[in-house]
Design a protein around this motif. Structure first.
Motif, short mmCIF file in Angstrom:
data_model
loop_
_atom_site.label_atom_id
_atom_site.label_comp_id
_atom_site.label_asym_id
_atom_site.label_seq_id
_atom_site.Cartn_x
_atom_site.Cartn_y
_atom_site.Cartn_z
N GLU A 501 -27.35 -25.60 -62.69
CA GLU A 501 -26.32 -26.01 -62.07
C GLU A 501 -26.26 -25.54 -60.81
N ILE A 502 -25.56 -25.86 -59.95
CA ILE A 502 -25.27 -25.30 -58.40
C ILE A 502 -23.84 -25.08 -57.98
N GLY A 503 -23.45 -24.12 -57.21
CA GLY A 503 -22.16 -24.16 -56.70
C GLY A 503 -22.04 -23.19 -55.55
N VAL A 504 -20.84 -23.07 -54.81
CA VAL A 504 -20.49 -22.23 -54.13
C VAL A 504 -19.45 -21.54 -54.18
N GLU A 505 -19.25 -20.06 -53.67
CA GLU A 505 -18.13 -19.11 -54.01
C GLU A 505 -17.91 -18.58 -52.66
N ASN A 506 -16.63 -17.90 -52.56
CA ASN A 506 -16.34 -16.85 -51.22
C ASN A 506 -17.17 -15.66 -51.16
N ASN A 507 -17.64 -15.00 -50.36
CA ASN A 507 -18.23 -13.96 -50.39
C ASN A 507 -17.07 -12.68 -50.65
N PRO A 508 -17.15 -12.10 -51.84
CA PRO A 508 -16.01 -11.40 -52.36
C PRO A 508 -15.99 -9.92 -51.23
N ILE A 509 -16.85 -9.55 -50.65
CA ILE A 509 -17.02 -8.54 -49.64
C ILE A 509 -16.34 -8.87 -48.33
N GLY A 510 -15.76 -10.07 -48.04
CA GLY A 510 -15.56 -10.43 -46.48
C GLY A 510 -15.96 -11.61 -46.29
N HIS A 511 -16.07 -11.82 -44.84
CA HIS A 511 -16.55 -13.16 -44.42
C HIS A 511 -17.55 -13.92 -45.17
N GLY A 512 -17.80 -15.09 -45.24
CA GLY A 512 -19.23 -15.67 -45.80
C GLY A 512 -18.96 -16.40 -47.01
#
Length: 525
Positions: A501-512
């Motif tokens: 599987e493949i996916g994307v999430e927000n960077n938990p420590i800031g932008h990105g």
């Protein structure tokens, strides 16, 4: 004894050796005239309406053997089926002196037996036709077999299947009518327009037979109201029809006709409707098969176009693009004027972008058609390290701080094309991360899979865009940064081919963003 006999509803008589009736319960039998009951009448004269003893007289057999005897006859007194039981009466010396004759009405039992046999026969016909339909019998043969079996089972002279064509009907199979059509001199239209009326249809609760056809008391089917004269000419007085297919959009009707005055039963109607349902199922399967063939042909044509398009991309378009690349690079080297070199740089960049798009599209098309990729057990860490080395110069240009948490080994089932996934995710991270930003790669244990995460400190991805960025030719808005919209679609296809599987999430420590995917572990290494 007479009192006992009078309480029995069946006709019981006692006959002596002279074949005369000595005792009886005559009053229970209205079929025998009063003058014939006088005295001691002969049994064959009074009971069988004959002037001499019956051939193969069972009564004489009982007198001779002293054994009981049973047999069935159609009673000439009331024309009903009867079970006759003959029982001997013995004298003091053990000789048969008289015989008791018991006539039991079995007409109801016979009717039930006949009904059960008919149902069994009808069920066998439906089962036979159903098996032939499931076995893929030709529709024309199945329809002709259906009308033949219905005619035989219902004991009628005529049976037909009429197909609906616009406002008209055409006979596609029939028994009885084809001989009539060969002898009549009527026009072709009248031959094809014979189905007209129903005395018992699939939408009626009760039989509608009211008399002969001249009385016009029949229930006429709205779509098949012509041809009445031909029915009259053939002496038809009874009929029944059922719909083949749905009432909203029927294929047509199946009908039976007979010259005998007959009330068709609900069992007859259900049998005929069952046959019609078998035909409707066969028609549906035939239509589905035709649709599948058309769909398969479209897929074949589409696949042919896909191969053709791939050839055009990789040969007709890529070759001249590579030639332009070579000449442009050579002109950039020898050109001294800044204005011209600037134009050549733009030509070179746009040509490079076109080459990248062509190569990406070609890769994606090939991956779409791959079903039998071979997988090998190997550690994917060396492949990942190779990609990092190849892209290290790009990260150095932007002073990107890079960190990879990977101890290895990571045994897994992969194909060498997995390198494309590492390359795509890391190059995207470099592209979208600003100067002096950070990129990290982490590998973790996810039960039966490895989970690889590529984290960047770029501008991130909107929640509305996260579902669509893995679709081909879909790209999130990244301002001046361009792309083909195929990179992530290619990565997703490769990962799915590997069962991950493949996916994307927000960077938990800031932008990105954090792009992640999974790879199956190998059972052993």
């Amino acid at each position: 004894m007479k009192k006992t006999l009078s309480s029995v509803q069946d006709l019981i008589v006692v006959i002596d050796r002279d074949m005369r009736i000595v005792i009886s319960n005559w009053k229970n039998c209205d079929s025998i005239a009063a003058n014939e009951k006088m005295g001691h009448p002969l049994c064959y004269s009074c009971l069988m309406k004959q002037t001499k003893p019956c051939e193969s007289c069972c009564l004489l057999e009982v007198f001779a053997t002293g054994k009981c005897c049973k047999f069935e006859i159609e009673d000439p007194l009331d024309n009903k089926p009867k079970l006759i039981e003959l029982s001997p009466l013995f004298d003091d010396n053990g000789n048969v002196s008289m015989v008791v004759r018991h006539a039991k009405d079995i007409s109801e039992c016979k009717s039930i037996e006949s009904t059960l046999k008919m149902r069994e026969k009808q069920q066998a016909v439906v089962a036979k036709l159903g098996q032939e339909g499931l076995a893929g019998a030709e529709l024309d043969n199945l329809m002709q077999e259906s009308v033949r079996l219905v005619t035989d089972t219902l004991n009628v002279e005529y049976c037909r299947i009429m197909k609906k064509e616009g406002d008209n009907t055409v006979m596609v199979a029939g028994v009885g009518w084809e001989e009539e059509n060969n002898t009549k001199t009527e026009s072709e239209d009248s031959k094809n327009d014979i189905v007209c009326y129903t005395l018992y249809s699939d939408c009626e609760e009760k039989s509608a037979i009211q008399g002969d056809i001249s009385q016009d008391k029949y229930n006429y089917t709205s779509n098949y109201t012509s041809g009445l004269s031909l029915l009259k000419e053939n002496g038809i007085v009874s009929g029944m029809d059922v719909t083949i297919g749905s009432r909203e959009d029927p294929y047509g009707v199946m009908n039976v006709h007979t010259t005998q005055r007959r009330v068709f039963t609900k069992d007859d109607m259900h049998f005929m409707q069952s046959v019609a349902n078998v035909l409707a199922d066969a028609l549906s399967r035939k239509e589905a098969e035709e649709n599948l063939k058309k769909y398969a042909k479209r897929l074949e044509d589409a696949n042919h176009l896909k191969v053709l398009f791939t050839d055009i991309l990789t040969h007709d378009l890529l070759n001249p693009a590579n030639i332009i690349r070579g000449f442009t690079e050579e002109l950039i080297i020898i050109e001294d004027e800044n204005s011209k070199q600037n134009l050549l740089d733009k030509i070179h960049k746009n040509n490079e972008r076109m080459i990248y798009m062509i190569e990406s599209a070609s890769k994606f098309i090939k991956l779409e058609s791959v079903d039998d990729i071979k997988y090998e057990e190997q550690d994917f860490l060396p492949i990942l390290e190779k990609v990092v080395r190849n892209l290290s110069s790009e990260m150095n240009k932007k002073d990107i701080h890079f960190d990879m948490k990977a101890m290895g080994p990571y045994p897994s089932f992969i194909n060498p094309i997995m390198e494309e996934v590492f390359l795509n995710l890391l190059s995207n991270a470099i592209k979208f991360t600003p100067p002096n930003g950070r990129i990290s790669i982490a590998i973790s244990d996810a039960m039966d899979k490895w989970k690889i995460q590529v984290t960047d400190t770029g501008s991130g991805i909107n929640n509305d865009d996260k579902d669509m960025i893995f679709e081909r030719f879909r790209r999130a808005d990244k301002g001046s940064i361009k792309g083909s919209g195929l990179g992530l679609a290619i990565a997703k296809r490769i990962v799915e081919l590997h069962g991950g599987e493949i996916g994307v999430e927000n960077n938990p420590i800031g932008h990105g963003s954090v792009f992640w995917f999974t790879i199956r572990k190998a059972s052993f290494f």
